[in-house]
Motif scaffolding. Structure first.
Motif, mmCIF file in Angstrom:
data_model
loop_
_atom_site.group_PDB
_atom_site.id
_atom_site.type_symbol
_atom_site.label_atom_id
_atom_site.label_comp_id
_atom_site.label_asym_id
_atom_site.label_seq_id
_atom_site.Cartn_x
_atom_site.Cartn_y
_atom_site.Cartn_z
ATOM 1 N N ALA A 133 -0.673 1.744 -7.897
ATOM 2 C CA ALA A 133 -0.244 0.339 -7.861
ATOM 3 C C ALA A 133 1.272 0.227 -7.722
ATOM 4 C CB ALA A 133 -0.724 -0.373 -9.122
ATOM 5 N N GLU A 134 1.989 1.089 -8.418
ATOM 6 C CA GLU A 134 3.451 1.071 -8.325
ATOM 7 C C GLU A 134 3.928 1.481 -6.933
ATOM 8 O OE1 GLU A 134 4.897 3.635 -11.336
ATOM 9 O OE2 GLU A 134 4.255 2.355 -13.019
ATOM 10 N N GLU A 135 3.286 2.485 -6.364
ATOM 11 C CA GLU A 135 3.758 3.035 -5.088
ATOM 12 C C GLU A 135 3.345 2.183 -3.886
ATOM 13 O OE1 GLU A 135 5.776 5.397 -4.652
ATOM 14 O OE2 GLU A 135 5.881 6.256 -6.667
ATOM 15 N N LEU A 136 2.175 1.577 -3.927
ATOM 16 C CA LEU A 136 1.723 0.771 -2.791
ATOM 17 C C LEU A 136 2.306 -0.634 -2.802
ATOM 18 C CD1 LEU A 136 -2.060 1.637 -2.259
ATOM 19 C CD2 LEU A 136 -0.049 2.549 -1.078
ATOM 20 N N GLY A 137 2.458 -1.175 -4.003
ATOM 21 C CA GLY A 137 2.982 -2.533 -4.104
ATOM 22 C C GLY A 137 1.878 -3.580 -4.014
ATOM 23 N N GLU A 138 2.269 -4.811 -4.301
ATOM 24 C CA GLU A 138 1.297 -5.906 -4.443
ATOM 25 C C GLU A 138 0.527 -6.181 -3.154
ATOM 26 O OE1 GLU A 138 1.189 -10.602 -5.887
ATOM 27 O OE2 GLU A 138 3.093 -9.487 -5.797
ATOM 28 N N MET A 139 1.202 -6.123 -2.002
ATOM 29 C CA MET A 139 0.528 -6.483 -0.756
ATOM 30 C C MET A 139 -0.680 -5.584 -0.496
ATOM 31 S SD MET A 139 1.894 -6.463 3.190
ATOM 32 C CE MET A 139 1.565 -4.719 3.415
ATOM 33 N N TRP A 140 -0.483 -4.270 -0.628
ATOM 34 C CA TRP A 140 -1.587 -3.357 -0.345
ATOM 35 C C TRP A 140 -2.614 -3.355 -1.471
ATOM 36 C CZ3 TRP A 140 -2.413 -2.308 4.363
ATOM 37 C CH2 TRP A 140 -1.359 -2.140 5.267
ATOM 38 N N MET A 141 -2.191 -3.512 -2.686
ATOM 39 C CA MET A 141 -3.163 -3.531 -3.795
ATOM 40 C C MET A 141 -4.082 -4.737 -3.688
ATOM 41 S SD MET A 141 -2.888 -0.750 -5.414
ATOM 42 C CE MET A 141 -3.955 -1.099 -6.827
ATOM 43 N N LYS A 142 -3.587 -5.826 -3.107
ATOM 44 C CA LYS A 142 -4.453 -6.994 -2.922
ATOM 45 C C LYS A 142 -5.554 -6.727 -1.904
ATOM 46 C CE LYS A 142 -1.453 -10.830 -4.289
ATOM 47 N NZ LYS A 142 -0.741 -12.053 -3.834
ATOM 48 N N ARG A 143 -5.353 -5.709 -1.086
ATOM 49 C CA ARG A 143 -6.370 -5.370 -0.087
ATOM 50 C C ARG A 143 -7.377 -4.336 -0.589
ATOM 51 N NH1 ARG A 143 -3.430 -5.217 5.889
ATOM 52 N NH2 ARG A 143 -1.993 -6.977 5.552
ATOM 53 N N THR A 144 -7.199 -3.872 -1.798
ATOM 54 C CA THR A 144 -8.168 -2.912 -2.346
ATOM 55 C C THR A 144 -9.360 -3.664 -2.927
ATOM 56 O OG1 THR A 144 -7.125 -2.845 -4.552
ATOM 57 C CG2 THR A 144 -6.342 -1.269 -2.885
#
Length: 452
Positions: free
Chosen positions: A162-173
């Motif tokens: 979560a820290e490394e990908l950031g909010e934008m990509w985590m929202k796509r998980t």
């Protein structure tokens, strides 16, 4: 090489079809089966792995996702790791990141899966770059709270991700447990010839272990016999996931995971529950044996009729369960239909069937639990998939007149999906006759190391 392996699979399959049956008690004694050398096994398993992984993009499309991301570290692997790893691999190395995707490698140049093995932080910019280049919109993470096969992402790795990908990509998980379940549950056609060999070896162990060649009534204990089975498993270059547990059955007993530690006597009803592991496959079997009474005016030649009737009742329960197992219906639906049919036939008992394959208790719909006899939340609501192996595990209550007590007749056999009949059928038939232990037969030396 792959074509040669497929040809060998076909030859083995045809050979087994000639002399194996899918239902009923096998007519011929079981024989120990020799599996290929470990080196050959690894080659075969690698071919199976390649075939399974090749089907993942289609599974991703089925569940409307673009990618499936797994992150694990040595000794803290994702559950799915054990179903995708190389045949000779053990733990994952360092931090191992695996990314499956739907993009065709022929047009993008991407391998599938993409694998990073790293103990620095270099993996994260490369992973972000891959996401940005291909703009994945739905990325599966194994974060399910209820399904073990879809919940293998460890908390520390999730927080780092979560820290490394950031909010934008985590929202796509997304969490899509059926992806992991269907992947793990699906058995390949090439498995069955080897699974038949494993199952016949199990029967050979049972026929030898539950005989005068091993058991000496009044001397041998159930614990002695359990250790004989352990030694026999090792001797055959096999291992186990379900340690042999042997019990003397008495009124309404259910020894469970421990078995019993009794000296085996004439007139005892014996029960075993165990499974073997080889080539990434697992078995799970429960059989019953009877120790003939020889100290009477008319020595017994077979088990008493009431014991035969109890086993027959458990066999009828197997028929009922198999008749209700249809792809697409839930485990709970099979359970309820089977229980209703049992009641209409005056049969009392309990059903607790489970998938079996990569794991002894494998991914897929569960049909009853011991502590949840009428309805199983979550895993009982899963649908049955075809091309899955099942352990048909259950017991029937039956009153034994000779003993004036009610016994649980516990049996379990492994079943495979038969594409021709569109049904589950037993891999090597089922137990319909007791293993009989008769001390009157010649005892040619002890095969068993007795306890001191």
């Amino acid at each position: 090489m792959l074509h040669l392996l497929q040809f060998l699979f076909l030859c083995l399959e045809l050979s087994w079809i000639v002399h194996q049956c899918d239902a009923g008690h096998p007519t011929k004694p079981a024989q120990y089966q020799q599996l290929p050398s470990l080196r050959e096994q690894a080659s075969i398993e690698q071919a199976w792995r390649a075939e399974r992984i090749a089907g993942i993009p289609a599974l991703l499309r089925k569940y409307n996702v673009d990618a499936w991301l797994m992150i694990q570290r040595e000794h803290a692997e994702d559950t799915i790791w054990w179903s995708i790893k190389n045949a000779t691999a053990f733990d994952s190395h360092r931090r191992t990141v695996v990314l499956f995707h739907t993009n065709s490698s022929t047009t993008t140049g991407l391998s599938n899966p993409i694998v990073w093995v790293d103990n620095t932080d270099q993996v994260w910019p490369e992973l972000r770059s891959t996401f940005e280049e291909h703009d994945f919109s739905r990325i599966v993470l194994n974060t399910d709270r209820n399904i073990a096969f879809a919940g293998g992402l460890h908390v520390g790795e999730y927080e780092t991700l979560a820290e490394e990908l950031g909010e934008m990509w985590m929202k796509r998980t997304v969490n899509e447990p059926m992806l992991a379940i269907e992947y793990v549950a699906t058995r390949l056609d090439g498995y069955l010839p080897y699974y038949r060999k494993m199952q016949e070896t199990v029967w050979a162990m049972l026929e030898e272990g539950f005989s005068h060649r091993v058991v000496r009534p009044g001397i041998t204990s159930t614990e002695d016999l359990s250790w004989w089975f352990r030694e026999k498993i090792q001797e055959r270059n096999l291992t186990t996931w379900n340690q042999p547990r042997i019990s003397v059955l008495v009124e309404d007993s259910y020894p469970g995971w421990e078995g019993t530690d009794d000296v085996i006597q004439e007139g005892d009803i014996l029960h075993i529950d165990f499974g073997i592991t080889a080539m990434g496959l697992n078995t799970d079997t429960q059989h019953m044996a009877y120790v003939l009474r020889t100290d009477q005016d008319l020595p017994e030649a077979s088990a008493p009729q009431s014991l035969k009737d109890g086993l027959k009742k458990a066999n009828r329960m197997q028929d009922i369960v198999l008749s209700n197992m249809k792809p697409g219906v839930t485990g709970n639906q099979v359970l309820q239909q089977s229980l209703d049919q049992m009641r209409s036939e005056g049969i009392e008992g309990q059903i607790f069937c489970h998938p079996i394959g990569d794991w002894g208790h494998d991914a897929g719909a569960v049909i009853g639990f011991l502590n949840l006899p009428e309805y199983v939340p979550v895993v009982g609501e899963l649908p049955l998939f075809p091309n899955t192996y099942y352990s048909i595990e259950l017991y029937a209550y039956h009153f034994v007149e000779e003993r004036n007590e009610t016994i649980r007749f516990r049996i379990e056999e492994n079943a495979h999906w038969n594409k021709d009949t569109q049904s589950w059928q037993f891999v090597r038939g089922r137990q319909e006759k007791y293993h009989l232990i008769d001390k009157r037969k010649t005892f040619a030396g002890s095969l068993l190391v007795q306890s001191p």
